[in-house]
Design an enzyme around this catalytic site. Structure first.
Site, short mmCIF file in Angstrom:
data_model
loop_
_atom_site.label_atom_id
_atom_site.label_comp_id
_atom_site.label_asym_id
_atom_site.label_seq_id
_atom_site.Cartn_x
_atom_site.Cartn_y
_atom_site.Cartn_z
N HIS A 70 -30.64 19.62 -2.31
CA HIS A 70 -30.60 20.79 -1.41
C HIS A 70 -30.27 20.41 0.04
CE1 HIS A 70 -35.05 21.12 0.27
NE2 HIS A 70 -34.58 19.90 0.40
N ASP B 255 -35.22 4.61 -1.47
CA ASP B 255 -34.98 5.42 -0.25
C ASP B 255 -34.34 4.49 0.79
OD1 ASP B 255 -35.41 7.38 2.06
OD2 ASP B 255 -36.53 8.42 0.50
N GLY C 52 -32.02 1.27 -0.01
CA GLY C 52 -30.57 1.33 -0.15
C GLY C 52 -30.03 2.64 0.38
N ASP C 53 -28.80 2.95 -0.05
CA ASP C 53 -28.10 4.14 0.43
C ASP C 53 -27.56 4.88 -0.80
OD1 ASP C 53 -26.39 6.00 1.51
OD2 ASP C 53 -25.05 4.53 2.46
#
Ligand code: SAH
Length: 338
Positions: A244, A198, A224-225
């Protein structure tokens, strides 16, 4: 049959229940009733509330089955109300606080604006705006992260009953928040190792929980991304309530990064509500379609149909293998990396 006008009035005034639950959660009424029934005077003294007003609040919640009123007028917990307790397994208190908090509440007050513009209440910048706002608002972020952890507890048992994680060796939870779901899955499957992935502040916040959960050596925490890369090495990639949040363009970018991290045959497991192709009135579809409006307002994402998931997965190089329903409105959408 209830008269149509009364049905409509019930629907129209549903918003009041959210705030009634929110105030009860804020005042920690359920925790105060954990040891046994109490009268409104006693509860008012403990919470600093007005006794008469508090009694009116609790009676309203009695009418919805959240509390019970004893013959002597004292209030007691019901099975539903017990979920408002803090720090108990399955506690939904943090979820209630999130939905009733001004940030979320004020966003819903702007639904008309979003329906006209087609944009989130923060403007057109997809979920980035929501998560950037969280980054600037530590209190709001803490409310959001705790709510995800809390709300996940209502679903994780059903996900584990419906889906067999035991044949996996390494599970990567992409955007796994504070690690509620992957921790439950690892505890139930002692042979399984995992990575919780995350953004840095969420991973920082998850550390203490993971250590307290006793999973230290089996669960690695990686910050991280998702738009840069996701950790390699998993034989399954779990994304619950991630896709979503995003429009198709961003969803494809996330899924392609998962694809890049995965080896052929590895599995993608999206845990989401699936919108039926045609809407029939039922409690499950209501929660799915109201969640879809939440995505419209807050993140610019969508709840999607199985056809939409098949197309999305296909665009990122995955074949949709099956959709496994659970005893809740959530399903596990299983994709295989071609
Ligand atoms: N899977 C969890 C959390 C869902 S909320 C659950 O079901 O409870 C969406 C998650 O996506 C949040 O934890 C958020 O921090 C994470 N997220 C948002 N943008 C991200 C990014 N760019 N990189 C990694 N994680 C991100």
């Amino acid at each position: 049959m209830r008269a149509p006008a009364l049905t409509l009035i019930d629907l129209l005034t549903g918003y009041r229940v959210t705030q009634a639950l929110y105030v009860a959660a804020r005042l920690a009424i359920a925790d105060r009733l954990a040891e046994g029934p109490q009268g409104s005077e006693e509860l008012a003294r403990a919470t600093g509330a007005d006794a008469g007003a508090l009694r009116r609040l609790l009676r309203a919640l009695v009418s919805f089955g959240v509390f019970a009123e004893e013959a002597d007028g004292r209030f007691a917990l019901t099975e539903v109300g017990a979920l408002l307790r803090d720090e108990v397994p399955g506690s939904l208190r943090a979820g209630v606080i999130f939905y009733g908090d001004q940030r979320h509440w004020n966003a819903w007050a702007k639904l008309e604006q979003s329906v006209i513009s087609g944009e989130t209440v923060w403007g057109p910048r997809a979920a980035h705006a929501f998560f950037e706002m969280n980054a600037k608002d530590p209190e709001g972020a803490a409310i959001f992260n705790a709510a995800m952890t809390s709300l996940t507890s209502a679903f994780d048992g059903a996900v584990m009953v419906a889906y067999d994680f035991s044949r996996l060796r390494m599970l990567v939870d992409v955007g796994g928040g504070q690690g509620a779901l992957i921790s439950s899955v690892l505890r139930a499957n002692p042979g399984l190792r995992g990575i919780l992935f995350d953004i840095p502040p969420v991973i920082d916040g998850a550390k203490a929980r993971v250590v307290a959960g006793g999973l230290g050596d089996r669960l690695e925490l990686v910050a991280g991304d998702i738009f840069a890369s996701v950790p390699p090495g998993g034989d399954a990639y779990l994304l619950k309530w991630i896709i979503h949040d995003w429009d198709d363009e961003h969803s494809l970018a996330i899924l392609r990064n998962c694809h890049r991290a995965m080896t052929p045959g590895a599995q993608l497991l999206l845990v989401e509500r699936v919108v039926p192709e045609r809407i029939d009135p039922s409690a499950d579809t209501q929660s799915t379609l109201l969640a879809d409006l939440n995505m419209l307002l807050l993140t610019g994402g969508h709840e999607r149909t199985s056809t939409e998931y098949r197309t999305l997965l296909g665009g990122a190089g995955f074949a949709l293998a099956r959709i496994v329903p659970t005893a809740t409105p959530l399903s596990v959408i299983e994709g295989t990396r071609a």
